[in-house]
Write an enzyme that holds these catalytic residues in place. Structure first.
Site, PDB file in Angstrom:
ATOM      1  N   ASP A  87      -8.515   2.818  -3.328  1.00  0.00           N
ATOM      2  CA  ASP A  87      -8.118   3.208  -1.521  1.00  0.00           C
ATOM      3  C   ASP A  87      -8.226   4.896  -1.677  1.00  0.00           C
ATOM      4  O   ASP A  87      -7.426   5.810  -3.334  1.00  0.00           O
ATOM      5  CB  ASP A  87      -6.518   3.179  -1.877  1.00  0.00           C
ATOM      6  CG  ASP A  87      -6.223   3.797  -0.601  1.00  0.00           C
ATOM      7  OD1 ASP A  87      -6.655   3.547   1.045  1.00  0.00           O
ATOM      8  OD2 ASP A  87      -5.207   4.199  -0.689  1.00  0.00           O
ATOM      9  N   HIS A 146       1.552   5.094  -1.614  1.00  0.00           N
ATOM     10  CA  HIS A 146       0.554   5.950  -2.733  1.00  0.00           C
ATOM     11  C   HIS A 146       2.308   7.088  -3.527  1.00  0.00           C
ATOM     12  O   HIS A 146       2.871   7.631  -2.761  1.00  0.00           O
ATOM     13  CB  HIS A 146      -0.092   7.431  -2.260  1.00  0.00           C
ATOM     14  CG  HIS A 146      -0.948   7.083  -1.210  1.00  0.00           C
ATOM     15  ND1 HIS A 146      -2.328   6.641  -2.225  1.00  0.00           N
ATOM     16  CD2 HIS A 146      -1.342   6.296  -0.218  1.00  0.00           C
ATOM     17  CE1 HIS A 146      -3.106   6.611  -1.909  1.00  0.00           C
ATOM     18  NE2 HIS A 146      -2.922   5.963  -0.058  1.00  0.00           N
ATOM     19  N   LEU A 147       2.203   6.215  -4.677  1.00  0.00           N
ATOM     20  CA  LEU A 147       3.522   6.899  -5.760  1.00  0.00           C
ATOM     21  C   LEU A 147       3.144   8.330  -5.987  1.00  0.00           C
ATOM     22  O   LEU A 147       4.164   9.062  -7.041  1.00  0.00           O
ATOM     23  CB  LEU A 147       3.973   5.751  -6.820  1.00  0.00           C
ATOM     24  CG  LEU A 147       5.362   4.285  -6.439  1.00  0.00           C
ATOM     25  CD1 LEU A 147       5.278   4.266  -7.414  1.00  0.00           C
ATOM     26  CD2 LEU A 147       6.077   4.901  -5.590  1.00  0.00           C
ATOM     27  N   ARG A 148       2.273   8.739  -6.804  1.00  0.00           N
ATOM     28  CA  ARG A 148       2.007   9.802  -6.765  1.00  0.00           C
ATOM     29  C   ARG A 148       1.751   9.970  -8.281  1.00  0.00           C
ATOM     30  O   ARG A 148       2.020  11.121  -9.008  1.00  0.00           O
ATOM     31  CB  ARG A 148       2.394  10.735  -6.284  1.00  0.00           C
ATOM     32  CG  ARG A 148       2.235  11.071  -4.614  1.00  0.00           C
ATOM     33  CD  ARG A 148       0.632  11.088  -3.915  1.00  0.00           C
ATOM     34  NE  ARG A 148      -0.040  11.332  -2.439  1.00  0.00           N
ATOM     35  CZ  ARG A 148      -0.640  11.019  -1.983  1.00  0.00           C
ATOM     36  NH1 ARG A 148      -1.556  10.916  -2.878  1.00  0.00           N
ATOM     37  NH2 ARG A 148      -0.303  11.403  -0.626  1.00  0.00           N
ATOM     38  N   ASN A 202      -5.377   6.413  -6.982  1.00  0.00           N
ATOM     39  CA  ASN A 202      -5.624   7.829  -6.867  1.00  0.00           C
ATOM     40  C   ASN A 202      -4.925   8.692  -7.426  1.00  0.00           C
ATOM     41  O   ASN A 202      -4.289   9.361  -6.889  1.00  0.00           O
ATOM     42  CB  ASN A 202      -5.817   8.286  -5.758  1.00  0.00           C
ATOM     43  CG  ASN A 202      -4.623   7.879  -4.439  1.00  0.00           C
ATOM     44  OD1 ASN A 202      -3.676   7.343  -4.479  1.00  0.00           O
ATOM     45  ND2 ASN A 202      -5.234   8.597  -3.071  1.00  0.00           N
ATOM     46  N   HIS A 244     -10.882   0.878   1.455  1.00  0.00           N
ATOM     47  CA  HIS A 244     -10.629   1.382   2.145  1.00  0.00           C
ATOM     48  C   HIS A 244     -12.546   1.301   2.671  1.00  0.00           C
ATOM     49  O   HIS A 244     -12.582   2.108   2.361  1.00  0.00           O
ATOM     50  CB  HIS A 244     -10.022   2.692   1.589  1.00  0.00           C
ATOM     51  CG  HIS A 244     -10.533   4.682   2.258  1.00  0.00           C
ATOM     52  ND1 HIS A 244      -9.164   4.563   2.447  1.00  0.00           N
ATOM     53  CD2 HIS A 244     -11.278   5.054   2.683  1.00  0.00           C
ATOM     54  CE1 HIS A 244      -9.680   6.248   3.291  1.00  0.00           C
ATOM     55  NE2 HIS A 244     -10.833   5.638   3.092  1.00  0.00           N
ATOM     56  N   HIS A 300       1.044  -0.930   0.180  1.00  0.00           N
ATOM     57  CA  HIS A 300       0.004   0.376   0.217  1.00  0.00           C
ATOM     58  C   HIS A 300       1.084   1.456   0.176  1.00  0.00           C
ATOM     59  O   HIS A 300       1.081   1.329   0.398  1.00  0.00           O
ATOM     60  CB  HIS A 300      -0.954   0.080   1.664  1.00  0.00           C
ATOM     61  CG  HIS A 300      -1.717   0.819   1.692  1.00  0.00           C
ATOM     62  ND1 HIS A 300      -3.408   1.225   1.832  1.00  0.00           N
ATOM     63  CD2 HIS A 300      -2.070   2.402   1.488  1.00  0.00           C
ATOM     64  CE1 HIS A 300      -4.349   1.989   1.583  1.00  0.00           C
ATOM     65  NE2 HIS A 300      -3.361   2.518   1.291  1.00  0.00           N
ATOM     66  N   ASP A 342       0.950   2.721   3.321  1.00  0.00           N
ATOM     67  CA  ASP A 342       0.540   3.669   3.055  1.00  0.00           C
ATOM     68  C   ASP A 342       0.919   5.293   3.252  1.00  0.00           C
ATOM     69  O   ASP A 342       0.378   6.059   3.487  1.00  0.00           O
ATOM     70  CB  ASP A 342      -1.064   3.687   4.400  1.00  0.00           C
ATOM     71  CG  ASP A 342      -1.558   4.697   3.259  1.00  0.00           C
ATOM     72  OD1 ASP A 342      -2.029   5.024   2.022  1.00  0.00           O
ATOM     73  OD2 ASP A 342      -2.778   4.616   4.425  1.00  0.00           O
TER      74      ASP A 342
HETATM   75  O1  DOR Z   1      -4.114   9.526   4.853  1.00  0.00           O
HETATM   76  C1  DOR Z   1      -4.533   9.355   3.734  1.00  0.00           C
HETATM   77  N1  DOR Z   1      -3.965   9.067   2.236  1.00  0.00           N
HETATM   78  N2  DOR Z   1      -5.426   7.945   3.021  1.00  0.00           N
HETATM   79  C2  DOR Z   1      -5.719   7.955   2.256  1.00  0.00           C
HETATM   80  O2  DOR Z   1      -6.566   6.717   2.265  1.00  0.00           O
HETATM   81  C3  DOR Z   1      -5.328   8.192   1.055  1.00  0.00           C
HETATM   82  C4  DOR Z   1      -4.304   8.552   1.092  1.00  0.00           C
HETATM   83  C5  DOR Z   1      -3.349  10.003   0.539  1.00  0.00           C
HETATM   84  O3  DOR Z   1      -3.741   9.659  -1.285  1.00  0.00           O
HETATM   85  O4  DOR Z   1      -2.679  10.699   0.749  1.00  0.00           O
HETATM   86 ZN    ZN Z   2      -7.126   4.272   2.075  1.00  0.00          ZN
END
Ligand code: DOR
Ligand code: ZN
Length: 423
Positions: free
Chosen positions: A155, A65-67, A97, A182, A63, A308
């Site tokens: 997510d 987030h690579l953006r 996302n 999520h 999990h 995360d």
């Molecule tokens: O704190 C969070 N940041 N929760 C998430 O579910 C998404 C994530 C994000 O993409 O910044």
């Molecule tokens: Zn999440």
């Protein structure tokens, strides 16, 4: 290129191995794991001495987030991969996302191409459940799988429509993809920015009840039972969710789950005077929840620990708490925070390594997370007792939003190898 990693304590939960061994590598693969000193050394074989260290499968973060694409000012695939390698991770699964959302073949292929260009850690894209994360129509899951997605998730957002979630759990069975949920009832959490309790009252901040998470965990467990789909619950944060999942597993429901280090390392008290670095979704909870998360990790209810990792630029955090973005960095602190559970005897080292390797590999169905002969030589060499101070300015990540900055921690990845090459 031949390589031997000598004399380390080799821990491979996937093959029930915990012993002092030499690990032999040839052409990027593990070719032998032998009693220390047993094998002869070919003349062209390099040596890494690992005495006093742990030699474990490269860590897997299910999990991240690579953006990229879309939010390269927060992180790129290249910097995210470097952060992963620093943290001992050799495989990471990245959430959908982005902008555009990873709900189609082109985005999945783009992520894989950027990851190849970055070189280094293996990137496994997670596709969206719904088109545009809008929660209205299912994404083309067959196409996503075909392009290389290993799971689907919206997510960052929940799937509020129960019927859509039901269809997702049914439809993904044909493609053997886990559905990562999520869990957040947006009506229950509406307007909230932190956990509901004495701290939210003192700060006067709009609260999010634990019920917002628990209610959706309960719904998804019921849908998993109905559909026999593969449900994985993301970032479990509170005691009630742990108990619901524990009971569901006891009843034989096909569910797995993860938590993230912040949910066993911090509480809502750490928000102090509006520290936005502690704003995360789901929110930091109470002491009793931290204890329940630890108990869930210990008894196996919680299968995996995921970072995360959620990078944000300073402008997104240096604002009023209500307006700040949610999320914190994780890749470069996850190992040390997990090892804290070992140092305080909550988990055995074997349990901790399993939750960072073979368990997430099994959920995602990827051929990683083991040091068995024939496996890719993705390896982390860990100094469990090395003390260090977290310094965000030394992070490889291009964002700095970690509430753990300045923490004294114990345990670090000395070396991360991918296909037998140190990165
Ligand atoms: O704190 C969070 N940041 N929760 C998430 O579910 C998404 C994530 C994000 O993409 O910044
Ligand atoms: Zn999440």
């Amino acid at each position: 290129m031949k390589l031997v990693i000598r004399g380390g304590r080799v821990i491979d939960p996937a093959s029930n191995l915990d012993a002092i061994k030499d690990v032999y590598i040839d052409q990027g693969e593990i070719v032998a794991v032998e009693s220390a000193g047993a094998g002869g050394l070919a003349p062209d074989c390099r040596e890494i001495l690992a005495e006093g260290k742990l030699v474990v499968p490269g860590l897997i973060d299910m999990h991240t987030h690579l953006r990229e694409p879309g939010y390269e000012y927060k992180e790129t695939i290249a910097t995210g991969c470097q952060a992963a390698a620093r943290g001992g991770f050799t495989s990471i699964a990245c959430m959908a996302n982005t902008d555009p959302v990873n709900d189609n073949r082109a985005v999945t292929e783009y992520i894989l191409r950027q990851a190849r260009l970055a070189g280094g850690v293996n990137v496994f894209p997670i596709g969206a459940i719904s088109q545009g994360l809008a929660g209205k129509e299912l994404a083309e899951m067959g196409e996503l799988k075909d392009a290389g997605a290993v799971a689907v998730s919206d997510d960052g957002r929940p799937v509020m429509n129960g019927q859509l979630m039901r269809r997702a759990l049914e439809y993904t069975k044909a493609f053997d993809l886990p559905v990562i949920s999520h869990c957040e009832d947006l009506n229950l959490s509406a307007g909230g920015v932190m956990n509901e309790g004495p701290v939210s009252t003192r700060l006067g901040l709009p609260p999010i009840s634990k019920a917002a998470e628990e209610a959706m965990v309960a719904r998804d467990l019921i849908l998993a039972e109905l559909t026999h789909g593969r449900l994985h619950i993301a970032h479990v944060s509170c005691a009630g969710s742990v108990e619901l999942i524990r009971q569901a597993k006891a009843r034989g429901i096909n569910v797995s789950c993860e938590t993230a280090p912040q949910y066993f390392s911090l509480t809502d008290e750490d928000i102090g005077e509006f520290n936005t670095l502690c704003k995360v979704n789901p929110p930091l909870r109470g002491r009793e929840d931290v204890e329940a998360i630890k108990a869930g990790l210990k008894d196996g209810t919680i299968d995996a620990i995921a970072s995360d990792h959620a990078p944000h630029e300073p402008d997104a955090k240096e604002v009023e708490f209500v307006n700040a973005a949610s999320g914190m960095l994780g890749l470069e602190t996850a190992l040390a925070l997990t090892l804290k559970l070992v140092h305080e005897s909550t988990l055995t080292i074997n349990q901790a390594i399993a939750k960072l390797t073979v368990n997430p590999a099994r959920v995602l169905g990827i051929p990683k997370g083991t040091l068995a002969v024939g496996a890719d030589a993705d390896i982390a060499i860990i100094d469990m007792d090395k003390e260090w101070v977290v310094d965000v300015n030394k992070f490889a990540s291009s964002s700095k939003n970690s509430p753990f900055d300045g923490w004294k921690v114990k345990g670090v990845a000395d070396m991360t190898l991918i296909n037998g090459e140190a990165i």
